[in-house]
Write a protein that holds these residues in place. Structure first.
Motif, PDB file in Angstrom:
ATOM      1  N   THR A   1     -62.839  26.513  13.370  1.00 36.63           N
ATOM      2  CA  THR A   1     -62.646  26.501  11.912  1.00 36.63           C
ATOM      3  C   THR A   1     -61.420  27.328  11.524  1.00 36.63           C
ATOM      4  O   THR A   1     -60.657  26.949  10.631  1.00 36.63           O
ATOM      5  CB  THR A   1     -63.902  27.084  11.225  1.00 36.63           C
ATOM      6  N   SER A   2     -61.238  28.467  12.211  1.00 35.16           N
ATOM      7  CA  SER A   2     -60.081  29.320  11.924  1.00 35.16           C
ATOM      8  C   SER A   2     -58.787  28.635  12.351  1.00 35.16           C
ATOM      9  O   SER A   2     -57.762  28.763  11.672  1.00 35.16           O
ATOM     10  CB  SER A   2     -60.206  30.656  12.653  1.00 35.16           C
ATOM     11  N   VAL A   3     -58.846  27.900  13.461  1.00 36.23           N
ATOM     12  CA  VAL A   3     -57.655  27.165  13.926  1.00 36.23           C
ATOM     13  C   VAL A   3     -57.289  26.101  12.892  1.00 36.23           C
ATOM     14  O   VAL A   3     -56.118  25.938  12.539  1.00 36.23           O
ATOM     15  CB  VAL A   3     -57.907  26.530  15.322  1.00 36.23           C
ATOM     16  N   TYR A   4     -58.307  25.409  12.368  1.00 37.28           N
ATOM     17  CA  TYR A   4     -58.082  24.400  11.320  1.00 37.28           C
ATOM     18  C   TYR A   4     -57.469  25.056  10.078  1.00 37.28           C
ATOM     19  O   TYR A   4     -56.516  24.526   9.497  1.00 37.28           O
ATOM     20  CB  TYR A   4     -59.414  23.713  10.979  1.00 37.28           C
ATOM     21  N   PHE A   5     -58.010  26.218   9.700  1.00 30.84           N
ATOM     22  CA  PHE A   5     -57.508  26.973   8.544  1.00 30.84           C
ATOM     23  C   PHE A   5     -56.040  27.325   8.744  1.00 30.84           C
ATOM     24  O   PHE A   5     -55.208  27.146   7.845  1.00 30.84           O
ATOM     25  CB  PHE A   5     -58.345  28.251   8.380  1.00 30.84           C
ATOM     26  N   PHE A   6     -55.704  27.815   9.958  1.00 32.71           N
ATOM     27  CA  PHE A   6     -54.332  28.214  10.269  1.00 32.71           C
ATOM     28  C   PHE A   6     -53.399  26.999  10.195  1.00 32.71           C
ATOM     29  O   PHE A   6     -52.354  27.056   9.531  1.00 32.71           O
ATOM     30  CB  PHE A   6     -54.283  28.843  11.671  1.00 32.71           C
ATOM     31  N   VAL A   7     -53.779  25.900  10.853  1.00 32.75           N
ATOM     32  CA  VAL A   7     -52.946  24.687  10.879  1.00 32.75           C
ATOM     33  C   VAL A   7     -52.757  24.145   9.455  1.00 32.75           C
ATOM     34  O   VAL A   7     -51.640  23.786   9.063  1.00 32.75           O
ATOM     35  CB  VAL A   7     -53.573  23.610  11.807  1.00 32.75           C
ATOM     36  N   ALA A   8     -53.838  24.124   8.668  1.00 30.20           N
ATOM     37  CA  ALA A   8     -53.761  23.619   7.290  1.00 30.20           C
ATOM     38  C   ALA A   8     -52.773  24.441   6.470  1.00 30.20           C
ATOM     39  O   ALA A   8     -51.970  23.888   5.704  1.00 30.20           O
ATOM     40  CB  ALA A   8     -55.150  23.663   6.644  1.00 30.20           C
ATOM     41  N   ASN A   9     -52.808  25.764   6.629  1.00 27.19           N
ATOM     42  CA  ASN A   9     -51.909  26.632   5.867  1.00 27.19           C
ATOM     43  C   ASN A   9     -50.465  26.519   6.335  1.00 27.19           C
ATOM     44  O   ASN A   9     -49.546  26.612   5.515  1.00 27.19           O
ATOM     45  CB  ASN A   9     -52.394  28.080   5.911  1.00 27.19           C
ATOM     46  N   VAL A  10     -50.260  26.304   7.641  1.00 27.81           N
ATOM     47  CA  VAL A  10     -48.896  26.112   8.151  1.00 27.81           C
ATOM     48  C   VAL A  10     -48.331  24.792   7.603  1.00 27.81           C
ATOM     49  O   VAL A  10     -47.172  24.738   7.155  1.00 27.81           O
ATOM     50  CB  VAL A  10     -48.874  26.131   9.710  1.00 27.81           C
ATOM     51  N   ILE A  11     -49.156  23.748   7.604  1.00 28.96           N
ATOM     52  CA  ILE A  11     -48.724  22.447   7.043  1.00 28.96           C
ATOM     53  C   ILE A  11     -48.386  22.616   5.556  1.00 28.96           C
ATOM     54  O   ILE A  11     -47.354  22.151   5.083  1.00 28.96           O
ATOM     55  CB  ILE A  11     -49.833  21.364   7.226  1.00 28.96           C
ATOM     56  N   ALA A  12     -49.265  23.309   4.807  1.00 25.20           N
ATOM     57  CA  ALA A  12     -49.061  23.508   3.366  1.00 25.20           C
ATOM     58  C   ALA A  12     -47.784  24.296   3.101  1.00 25.20           C
ATOM     59  O   ALA A  12     -47.028  23.978   2.172  1.00 25.20           O
ATOM     60  CB  ALA A  12     -50.261  24.223   2.762  1.00 25.20           C
ATOM     61  N   CYS A  13     -47.528  25.316   3.935  1.00 24.22           N
ATOM     62  CA  CYS A  13     -46.316  26.131   3.770  1.00 24.22           C
ATOM     63  C   CYS A  13     -45.073  25.283   4.043  1.00 24.22           C
ATOM     64  O   CYS A  13     -44.134  25.288   3.243  1.00 24.22           O
ATOM     65  CB  CYS A  13     -46.376  27.327   4.720  1.00 24.22           C
ATOM     66  N   THR A  14     -45.086  24.551   5.164  1.00 20.87           N
ATOM     67  CA  THR A  14     -43.948  23.691   5.529  1.00 20.87           C
ATOM     68  C   THR A  14     -43.692  22.658   4.435  1.00 20.87           C
ATOM     69  O   THR A  14     -42.548  22.462   4.005  1.00 20.87           O
ATOM     70  CB  THR A  14     -44.242  22.968   6.874  1.00 20.87           C
ATOM     71  N   TYR A  15     -44.779  22.027   3.982  1.00 19.63           N
ATOM     72  CA  TYR A  15     -44.627  21.021   2.925  1.00 19.63           C
ATOM     73  C   TYR A  15     -44.113  21.664   1.634  1.00 19.63           C
ATOM     74  O   TYR A  15     -43.275  21.081   0.937  1.00 19.63           O
ATOM     75  CB  TYR A  15     -45.958  20.304   2.660  1.00 19.63           C
ATOM     76  N   GLY A  16     -44.613  22.874   1.311  1.00 24.69           N
ATOM     77  CA  GLY A  16     -44.162  23.586   0.104  1.00 24.69           C
ATOM     78  C   GLY A  16     -42.659  23.813   0.123  1.00 24.69           C
ATOM     79  O   GLY A  16     -41.976  23.617  -0.892  1.00 24.69           O
ATOM     80  N   VAL A  17     -42.123  24.187   1.288  1.00 21.69           N
ATOM     81  CA  VAL A  17     -40.678  24.426   1.428  1.00 21.69           C
ATOM     82  C   VAL A  17     -39.916  23.099   1.304  1.00 21.69           C
ATOM     83  O   VAL A  17     -38.952  22.998   0.531  1.00 21.69           O
ATOM     84  CB  VAL A  17     -40.369  25.103   2.799  1.00 21.69           C
ATOM     85  N   ILE A  18     -40.382  22.071   2.049  1.00 21.82           N
ATOM     86  CA  ILE A  18     -39.701  20.759   2.017  1.00 21.82           C
ATOM     87  C   ILE A  18     -39.710  20.183   0.593  1.00 21.82           C
ATOM     88  O   ILE A  18     -38.689  19.709   0.098  1.00 21.82           O
ATOM     89  CB  ILE A  18     -40.371  19.775   3.010  1.00 21.82           C
ATOM     90  N   SER A  19     -40.875  20.251  -0.074  1.00 28.46           N
ATOM     91  CA  SER A  19     -40.967  19.679  -1.425  1.00 28.46           C
ATOM     92  C   SER A  19     -40.129  20.464  -2.430  1.00 28.46           C
ATOM     93  O   SER A  19     -39.613  19.881  -3.386  1.00 28.46           O
ATOM     94  CB  SER A  19     -42.429  19.591  -1.878  1.00 28.46           C
ATOM     95  N   SER A  20     -39.979  21.789  -2.206  1.00 28.28           N
ATOM     96  CA  SER A  20     -39.127  22.589  -3.090  1.00 28.28           C
ATOM     97  C   SER A  20     -37.678  22.121  -2.956  1.00 28.28           C
ATOM     98  O   SER A  20     -36.972  21.951  -3.965  1.00 28.28           O
ATOM     99  CB  SER A  20     -39.200  24.076  -2.717  1.00 28.28           C
ATOM    100  N   ILE A  21     -37.234  21.914  -1.710  1.00 28.17           N
ATOM    101  CA  ILE A  21     -35.859  21.455  -1.469  1.00 28.17           C
ATOM    102  C   ILE A  21     -35.663  20.059  -2.072  1.00 28.17           C
ATOM    103  O   ILE A  21     -34.667  19.804  -2.762  1.00 28.17           O
ATOM    104  CB  ILE A  21     -35.558  21.440   0.058  1.00 28.17           C
ATOM    105  N   LEU A  22     -36.641  19.173  -1.849  1.00 28.59           N
ATOM    106  CA  LEU A  22     -36.549  17.806  -2.388  1.00 28.59           C
ATOM    107  C   LEU A  22     -36.530  17.820  -3.915  1.00 28.59           C
ATOM    108  O   LEU A  22     -35.786  17.059  -4.534  1.00 28.59           O
ATOM    109  CB  LEU A  22     -37.742  16.971  -1.898  1.00 28.59           C
ATOM    110  N   THR A  23     -37.338  18.699  -4.514  1.00 24.19           N
ATOM    111  CA  THR A  23     -37.392  18.805  -5.976  1.00 24.19           C
ATOM    112  C   THR A  23     -36.041  19.253  -6.515  1.00 24.19           C
ATOM    113  O   THR A  23     -35.542  18.725  -7.512  1.00 24.19           O
ATOM    114  CB  THR A  23     -38.499  19.811  -6.397  1.00 24.19           C
TER     115      THR A  23
END
Lengths: 197, 197
Positions: free
Chosen positions: B84-106
């Motif tokens: 569950t913690s591994v899933y939590f970590f992966v989900a947050n890394v994906i969210a962070c990466t997407y947050g950066v990419i979407s900020s640049i795209l925006t």
């Protein structure tokens, strides 16, 4: 002056046509929107009922005194023993109730009141968050029930309570589909609004 | 004919004004949209880092042979012991990466490409589902760690691994705020589209 009126009429005519197309599109959208809402409500209801009838009694060997042999004791597993299951049940009941209410509102509103349409899509989004969190919570405990954890010394229970775990997993899968339907509703609404704008 | 041109110019002028207002609104929206994206990315990153540095060694009394007294053994709790913690970590890394990419795209898009804007809002919705499910899953196990469960005979571990649980809870709260920010992004986009339409 005559030509002016012609231009004016043309604009009005064009406006009418656009409105007709828009209304036709809205009605088309309402169709699958309503079907999805009814499906989501039904699935949430089924998930809640499947969980609420989940109960199993099994005979388990319990060591009462370390120096004496284990004693066979009948143990009953009930869905409401776990707070996560209670949360899952409440979330699905809320989603089912909301699914019914939003279906009625969708039928009654027919896109005439923008405020109602906005409220519906906002609550669809709330259902996505609510159901995904409850499905996540129950999946985590379900996985622990099936596999246990040696680090935490939490023993797996599904080898003993097989029927209980299977019924719980069924409820989980059904609720997972319901949450995906609410996700789809928000997605389609966003695509629809982006297309219109 | 003169009056016709006047009417036409008026329409064009009015159209220009509307476009200017729309662009102004979009820029205004882009402002807080961008801030929220950066905040969501930063919070997801912090949550992932806080979890990834979560480790504690404690001395636990373990009974090896029932007839002998318990032996004190050092036990280390690590965040990646739990799936569950591994899933939590992966989900947050994906969210962070997407947050950066979407900020640049925006920033790069500035609402000129409708397709990109649609893709961003769809992935915002995916982040809501992903983060809420991971927060739900980790909350369920966290609660079990703090309280244990007498029916399942799962003992609480947070009375021994206090620092480990506290750090995990901190990561959970931070990720909870990040998921709420993604929720807010979708909500604001829906309200914005409903206002425009």
């Amino acid at each position: 002056m005559e030509s002016q009126y012609k231009v004016g009429d043309g604009v009005i005519e064009s406006g009418r046509k656009e409105k007709q197309v828009a209304v036709a599109n809205n009605r088309k959208v309402r169709g699958y929107d309503l079907v999805l809402r009814v499906v989501a409500a039904a699935l949430s209801l089924i998930a809640a009922v499947v969980l609420a009838t989940d109960k199993q009694t099994a005979v388990v060997a319990v060591t009462l005194v370390p120096t004496l042999p284990a004693v066979n004791v009948p143990v009953t597993a009930k869905w409401h023993d776990l707070s996560t299951s209670v949360y899952f049940f409440v979330a699905n009941v809320i989603a089912c109730t909301y699914g019914v209410i939003s279906s009625i509102l969708t039928l009654a509103n027919r896109n005439t009141n923008k405020g109602v349409a906005t409220l519906i899509i906002i609550f669809d989004l709330v259902m996505v968050a609510l159901l995904f969190s409850s499905v996540g919570a129950s999946s985590a405990l379900g996985l622990m029930g099936y596999e246990g954890d040696s680090h935490l010394q939490w023993r797996k229970v599904c080898n003993v309570m097989g029927k209980f775990c299977l019924q719980g997993t069924t409820a989980l899968i059904i609720s997972g589909v319901a949450s995906s339907v609410f996700f789809l509703l928000v997605l389609l609404e966003i695509l629809n609004l982006h297309k219109k704008y």
